[in-house]
Design a protein around this motif. Structure first.
Motif, PDB file in Angstrom:
ATOM      1  N   TRP A 130       0.828  -1.193   0.000  1.00 41.37           N
ATOM      2  CA  TRP A 130       0.000   0.000   0.000  1.00 41.37           C
ATOM      3  C   TRP A 130       0.871   1.255   0.000  1.00 41.37           C
ATOM      4  O   TRP A 130       1.798   1.379   0.791  1.00 41.37           O
ATOM      5  CB  TRP A 130      -0.910   0.026   1.222  1.00 41.37           C
ATOM      6  CG  TRP A 130      -1.851  -1.126   1.305  1.00 41.37           C
ATOM      7  CD1 TRP A 130      -1.701  -2.264   2.047  1.00 41.37           C
ATOM      8  CD2 TRP A 130      -3.083  -1.271   0.594  1.00 41.37           C
ATOM      9  NE1 TRP A 130      -2.766  -3.108   1.855  1.00 41.37           N
ATOM     10  CE2 TRP A 130      -3.631  -2.526   0.960  1.00 41.37           C
ATOM     11  CE3 TRP A 130      -3.785  -0.473  -0.311  1.00 41.37           C
ATOM     12  CZ2 TRP A 130      -4.839  -2.997   0.461  1.00 41.37           C
ATOM     13  CZ3 TRP A 130      -4.992  -0.930  -0.811  1.00 41.37           C
ATOM     14  CH2 TRP A 130      -5.509  -2.170  -0.432  1.00 41.37           C
ATOM     15  N   THR A 133      -0.578   8.527   0.107  1.00 41.91           N
ATOM     16  CA  THR A 133      -0.222   9.889  -0.294  1.00 41.91           C
ATOM     17  C   THR A 133      -1.384  10.823   0.012  1.00 41.91           C
ATOM     18  O   THR A 133      -2.532  10.390   0.183  1.00 41.91           O
ATOM     19  CB  THR A 133       0.102   9.991  -1.796  1.00 41.91           C
ATOM     20  OG1 THR A 133      -0.991   9.449  -2.566  1.00 41.91           O
ATOM     21  CG2 THR A 133       1.372   9.238  -2.147  1.00 41.91           C
ATOM     22  N   VAL A 135      -3.253  14.136  -1.699  1.00 42.54           N
ATOM     23  CA  VAL A 135      -3.367  14.757  -3.024  1.00 42.54           C
ATOM     24  C   VAL A 135      -4.251  15.992  -2.920  1.00 42.54           C
ATOM     25  O   VAL A 135      -5.336  15.936  -2.324  1.00 42.54           O
ATOM     26  CB  VAL A 135      -3.974  13.770  -4.039  1.00 42.54           C
ATOM     27  CG1 VAL A 135      -3.944  14.353  -5.447  1.00 42.54           C
ATOM     28  CG2 VAL A 135      -3.247  12.422  -3.996  1.00 42.54           C
ATOM     29  N   GLU A 141       0.918  15.696  -5.187  1.00 38.39           N
ATOM     30  CA  GLU A 141       0.973  14.699  -4.134  1.00 38.39           C
ATOM     31  C   GLU A 141       1.996  15.073  -3.064  1.00 38.39           C
ATOM     32  O   GLU A 141       2.990  15.736  -3.339  1.00 38.39           O
ATOM     33  CB  GLU A 141       1.338  13.325  -4.702  1.00 38.39           C
ATOM     34  CG  GLU A 141       0.280  12.712  -5.595  1.00 38.39           C
ATOM     35  CD  GLU A 141       0.610  11.275  -5.950  1.00 38.39           C
ATOM     36  OE1 GLU A 141       1.672  10.774  -5.525  1.00 38.39           O
ATOM     37  OE2 GLU A 141      -0.191  10.645  -6.653  1.00 38.39           O
ATOM     38  N   VAL A 193      -7.308  14.712  -0.792  1.00 40.77           N
ATOM     39  CA  VAL A 193      -7.655  13.297  -0.889  1.00 40.77           C
ATOM     40  C   VAL A 193      -6.572  12.491  -0.195  1.00 40.77           C
ATOM     41  O   VAL A 193      -5.388  12.631  -0.529  1.00 40.77           O
ATOM     42  CB  VAL A 193      -7.785  12.835  -2.354  1.00 40.77           C
ATOM     43  CG1 VAL A 193      -8.023  11.330  -2.428  1.00 40.77           C
ATOM     44  CG2 VAL A 193      -8.901  13.590  -3.064  1.00 40.77           C
ATOM     45  N   ARG A 195      -5.103   9.149  -0.306  1.00 40.52           N
ATOM     46  CA  ARG A 195      -5.109   8.029  -1.255  1.00 40.52           C
ATOM     47  C   ARG A 195      -4.293   6.874  -0.677  1.00 40.52           C
ATOM     48  O   ARG A 195      -3.145   7.054  -0.263  1.00 40.52           O
ATOM     49  CB  ARG A 195      -4.534   8.461  -2.592  1.00 40.52           C
ATOM     50  CG  ARG A 195      -4.434   7.346  -3.636  1.00 40.52           C
ATOM     51  CD  ARG A 195      -3.887   7.887  -4.946  1.00 40.52           C
ATOM     52  NE  ARG A 195      -4.828   8.806  -5.564  1.00 40.52           N
ATOM     53  CZ  ARG A 195      -4.487   9.730  -6.470  1.00 40.52           C
ATOM     54  NH1 ARG A 195      -3.218   9.876  -6.819  1.00 40.52           N
ATOM     55  NH2 ARG A 195      -5.419  10.507  -6.998  1.00 40.52           N
ATOM     56  N   ALA A 197      -3.240   3.223  -2.049  1.00 41.65           N
ATOM     57  CA  ALA A 197      -3.295   2.463  -3.305  1.00 41.65           C
ATOM     58  C   ALA A 197      -2.351   1.274  -3.266  1.00 41.65           C
ATOM     59  O   ALA A 197      -1.294   1.308  -2.633  1.00 41.65           O
ATOM     60  CB  ALA A 197      -2.935   3.368  -4.483  1.00 41.65           C
ATOM     61  N   ARG A 202      -7.555   0.840  -4.846  1.00 47.22           N
ATOM     62  CA  ARG A 202      -7.228   2.069  -4.135  1.00 47.22           C
ATOM     63  C   ARG A 202      -8.444   2.603  -3.398  1.00 47.22           C
ATOM     64  O   ARG A 202      -9.581   2.395  -3.798  1.00 47.22           O
ATOM     65  CB  ARG A 202      -6.682   3.127  -5.077  1.00 47.22           C
ATOM     66  CG  ARG A 202      -7.701   3.694  -6.049  1.00 47.22           C
ATOM     67  CD  ARG A 202      -7.156   4.896  -6.799  1.00 47.22           C
ATOM     68  NE  ARG A 202      -5.952   4.591  -7.563  1.00 47.22           N
ATOM     69  CZ  ARG A 202      -5.265   5.488  -8.255  1.00 47.22           C
ATOM     70  NH1 ARG A 202      -5.651   6.753  -8.267  1.00 47.22           N
ATOM     71  NH2 ARG A 202      -4.208   5.138  -8.945  1.00 47.22           N
ATOM     72  N   GLU A 204      -9.930   6.308  -2.064  1.00 41.88           N
ATOM     73  CA  GLU A 204      -9.795   7.756  -2.247  1.00 41.88           C
ATOM     74  C   GLU A 204     -10.728   8.419  -1.239  1.00 41.88           C
ATOM     75  O   GLU A 204     -11.930   8.501  -1.456  1.00 41.88           O
ATOM     76  CB  GLU A 204     -10.183   8.157  -3.681  1.00 41.88           C
ATOM     77  CG  GLU A 204      -9.329   7.473  -4.744  1.00 41.88           C
ATOM     78  CD  GLU A 204      -8.374   8.449  -5.419  1.00 41.88           C
ATOM     79  OE1 GLU A 204      -8.699   9.638  -5.469  1.00 41.88           O
ATOM     80  OE2 GLU A 204      -7.319   8.005  -5.901  1.00 41.88           O
ATOM     81  N   ARG A 206     -11.936  11.610   0.478  1.00 40.65           N
ATOM     82  CA  ARG A 206     -11.899  13.001   0.001  1.00 40.65           C
ATOM     83  C   ARG A 206     -12.651  13.947   0.936  1.00 40.65           C
ATOM     84  O   ARG A 206     -13.732  13.643   1.448  1.00 40.65           O
ATOM     85  CB  ARG A 206     -12.542  13.067  -1.383  1.00 40.65           C
ATOM     86  CG  ARG A 206     -12.546  14.455  -2.045  1.00 40.65           C
ATOM     87  CD  ARG A 206     -13.274  14.420  -3.368  1.00 40.65           C
ATOM     88  NE  ARG A 206     -12.739  13.393  -4.245  1.00 40.65           N
ATOM     89  CZ  ARG A 206     -11.674  13.573  -5.066  1.00 40.65           C
ATOM     90  NH1 ARG A 206     -11.081  14.760  -5.099  1.00 40.65           N
ATOM     91  NH2 ARG A 206     -11.263  12.603  -5.831  1.00 40.65           N
TER      92      ARG A 206
END
Length: 210
Positions: A130, A133, A135, A141, A193, A195, A197, A202, A204, A206
């Motif tokens: 995984w 990050t 964003v 990022e 966001v 994230r 992934a 992933r 997200e 937000r």
């Protein structure tokens, strides 16, 4: 599909439906003073918490609840914490100042995560598949300062971060704030966001202001 798989898939579909509504919540990133009392904490916590799940075949590869510790959230937290622990006015002021300093220093997230296989729930490991990050709305990022497993008392976590389950792991995820991080502009872009992934998919998570 096995009965277990049907149950897991149904749970994720229900969760996804709930998350869709929460993603549409417009939040306020500003430091506008609020006049919260302890009973406001639950709704403020819900406003700043996002939930998503990733499937691997019919199993949950990762399901996460992430609370962004915005100033709005921290103000409600201070009032609820002060009430629960019967803080004096002086201690409440000290706590608020510490929370404001923490807000200015970093983007901090309280993340509760669980997986069908506990080995998949390893965000803190350097070898983890995984990648975490942050964003901004412009697509820039930011990498975390750390992803750390938190060992918190159950009674505390159930009170302040009730997404905890008997099967979950708790993480503190922190990203540096400030103007010296390249093109990343963070909250001033209007949304962020979180994230998470991997080859399995992933998440997200937000928060947006407009």
């Amino acid at each position: 599909m096995s009965g277990r798989g049907v149950v897991i898939l149904a749970a994720v579909v229900v969760a996804a439906a709930g998350c869709a509504n929460r993603k549409d919540i417009v939040v306020d990133f500003s430091e506008t003073p609020r006049d919260y009392v302890t009973k406001d904490y639950e709704r403020v916590y819900e406003r700043w918490t996002r939930h998503e799940a990733v499937l691997r075949d019919v199993d949950v590869a990762l399901e996460a609840w992430a609370t962004f510790k915005s100033w709005d959230f921290r103000e409600a937290y201070v009032e609820h914490y002060a009430d629960v622990y019967s803080l004096s006015d002086a201690d409440r002021k000290t706590l608020r100042e510490a929370q404001r300093d923490a807000f200015h220093a970093a983007y901090e997230f309280h993340v509760t995560a669980q997986s069908a296989d506990y080995r998949w729930n390893d965000l803190e490991r350097e070898s983890s598949p995984w990648r975490v990050t942050l964003v901004d709305a412009l697509g820039h990022e930011l990498s975390p300062e750390y992803v750390r497993v938190e060992k918190l008392p159950d009674v505390y976590e159930h009170e302040f971060f009730p997404s905890k389950t008997p099967f979950s792991k708790t993480y503190a995820i922190r990203f540096p704030a400030g103007a010296d991080h390249g093109d990343f502009v963070g909250l001033s872009s209007g949304s962020i966001v979180l994230r998470i992934a991997s080859p399995a998919g992933r998440l997200e998570l937000r928060w947006h202001a407009s």
